[in-house]
Design a protein around this motif. Structure first.
Motif, short mmCIF file in Angstrom:
data_model
loop_
_atom_site.label_atom_id
_atom_site.label_comp_id
_atom_site.label_asym_id
_atom_site.label_seq_id
_atom_site.Cartn_x
_atom_site.Cartn_y
_atom_site.Cartn_z
N GLU A 124 -21.94 -73.89 24.42
CA GLU A 124 -23.15 -74.90 24.29
C GLU A 124 -24.48 -74.16 23.89
O GLU A 124 -25.10 -74.62 22.96
N ALA A 127 -24.20 -73.63 20.20
CA ALA A 127 -24.63 -74.79 19.23
C ALA A 127 -25.96 -75.09 19.33
O ALA A 127 -26.50 -75.72 18.45
N GLU A 128 -26.63 -74.93 20.54
CA GLU A 128 -28.19 -75.58 20.73
C GLU A 128 -28.93 -74.60 19.88
O GLU A 128 -29.96 -75.08 19.20
N GLY A 131 -27.20 -74.05 15.87
CA GLY A 131 -27.03 -75.31 15.06
C GLY A 131 -25.78 -75.70 14.94
O GLY A 131 -24.76 -75.06 15.34
N PRO A 132 -25.56 -76.88 14.38
CA PRO A 132 -24.14 -77.40 14.56
C PRO A 132 -23.40 -76.88 13.35
O PRO A 132 -21.94 -76.92 13.54
N GLN A 133 -23.86 -76.17 12.37
CA GLN A 133 -22.96 -75.28 11.35
C GLN A 133 -22.51 -74.14 11.75
O GLN A 133 -21.70 -73.34 11.20
N TRP A 134 -22.95 -73.70 13.30
CA TRP A 134 -22.60 -72.33 13.68
C TRP A 134 -21.02 -72.52 14.13
O TRP A 134 -20.65 -73.36 15.00
N ASN A 135 -20.25 -71.70 13.78
CA ASN A 135 -18.96 -71.45 13.94
C ASN A 135 -18.80 -70.46 15.52
O ASN A 135 -18.87 -69.35 14.93
#
Length: 267
Positions: A124, A127-128, A131-135
């Motif tokens: 979590e 992601a925060e 960013g959402p592009q992070w894997n």
């Protein structure tokens, strides 16, 4: 405690074995007057009595509790000594050492986790912050690929001391750099120009948050940003052609510093 009848006349070697101390320690205590053997043979050899052994037992106990030899001498020989007070002081010091060791243990746990995981953030938090592009699989992939390198060790050691706020600051610096690269590319900044070279230096500075980056290593990164599908997708997702443009400004800067990009290696 052994029967006194069995302990009068013990040699230094016998006493050392009995107490689990070294002969050298017994000699030192003898020389300093802390615990001297009371008997002497006709040949001049010194022997310990039951009373000597009792004193030595107390020395060993107090030493194991952490008291220094000078403090032990006071406890044993000064009838006015506040023994409970001395032990309470030692108890406080032991508690402080335990606390320091617990902190050290926690730091070692973080260091182990950092070497094994790379990034000490929850899914979590990743992601925060990133960013959402992070894997979230990328750190594990990086460890599999680079885990035996000095750079991964440097990265892990730095990661172990970082919390979410530290990673947020790094993510912000990376995002600012990406925006500066896009602006420069859109503005027609050419490889080899002063502005392009400043951006190359800024990239090295930002990247040093992970581990020190040499110019040759930066050339290798530039190649990877362009050739690796994941990196290329990231940079070209920000602006089409950005990965190639970045590789070109890195190569031009490297040439200005006497490095041939075609032969640069990870060193």
């Amino acid at each position: 405690m052994p029967d006194p009848a069995d302990t009068d006349g013990l040699t230094v070697g016998q006493v050392a074995t009995h107490l689990g101390v070294t002969v050298r320690a017994l000699h030192h205590w003898d020389e300093t007057g802390l615990a001297r053997p009371s008997l002497r043979t006709a040949a001049g050899y010194r022997l310990y009595t039951a009373g000597d052994l009792e004193r030595l037992h107390r020395i060993v106990i107090y030493r194991e509790l952490g008291l220094g030899l000078d403090r032990i001498r006071v406890v044993l020989d000064d009838s006015t000594a506040d023994v409970p007070g001395a032990l309470r002081t030692q108890r406080t010091q032991v508690a402080e050492r335990i606390d320091r060791l617990q902190q050290l243990g926690a730091a070692l746990d973080r260091m182990i986790d950092a070497h094994e995981r790379g990034l000490l953030l929850t899914i979590e938090q990743q992601a925060e912050i990133l960013g959402p592009q992070w894997n979230p699989d990328w750190p594990a992939q990086a460890r599999q690929r680079y885990g035996d390198t000095a750079q991964w060790q440097q990265y892990a050691e730095r990661s172990a001391s970082r919390g979410p706020e530290d990673w947020q600051a790094i993510a912000d610096a990376v995002a600012d750099l990406d925006r500066a690269l896009v602006h420069a590319m859109d503005s027609g900044v050419t490889p080899g120009s002063a502005e392009a070279n400043q951006l190359v230096e800024r990239h090295r500075e930002v990247f040093s948050s992970y581990f020190p980056l040499t110019r040759q290593m930066q050339v290798c990164l530039g190649r990877m940003y362009e050739a690796d599908p994941g990196f290329a997708a990231h940079y070209d997702g920000i602006r089409s052609g950005l990965a190639t443009w970045f590789r070109r400004i890195v190569d031009a800067s490297a040439r200005a510093h006497g490095i041939d990009p075609d032969t640069a290696t990870w060193q």
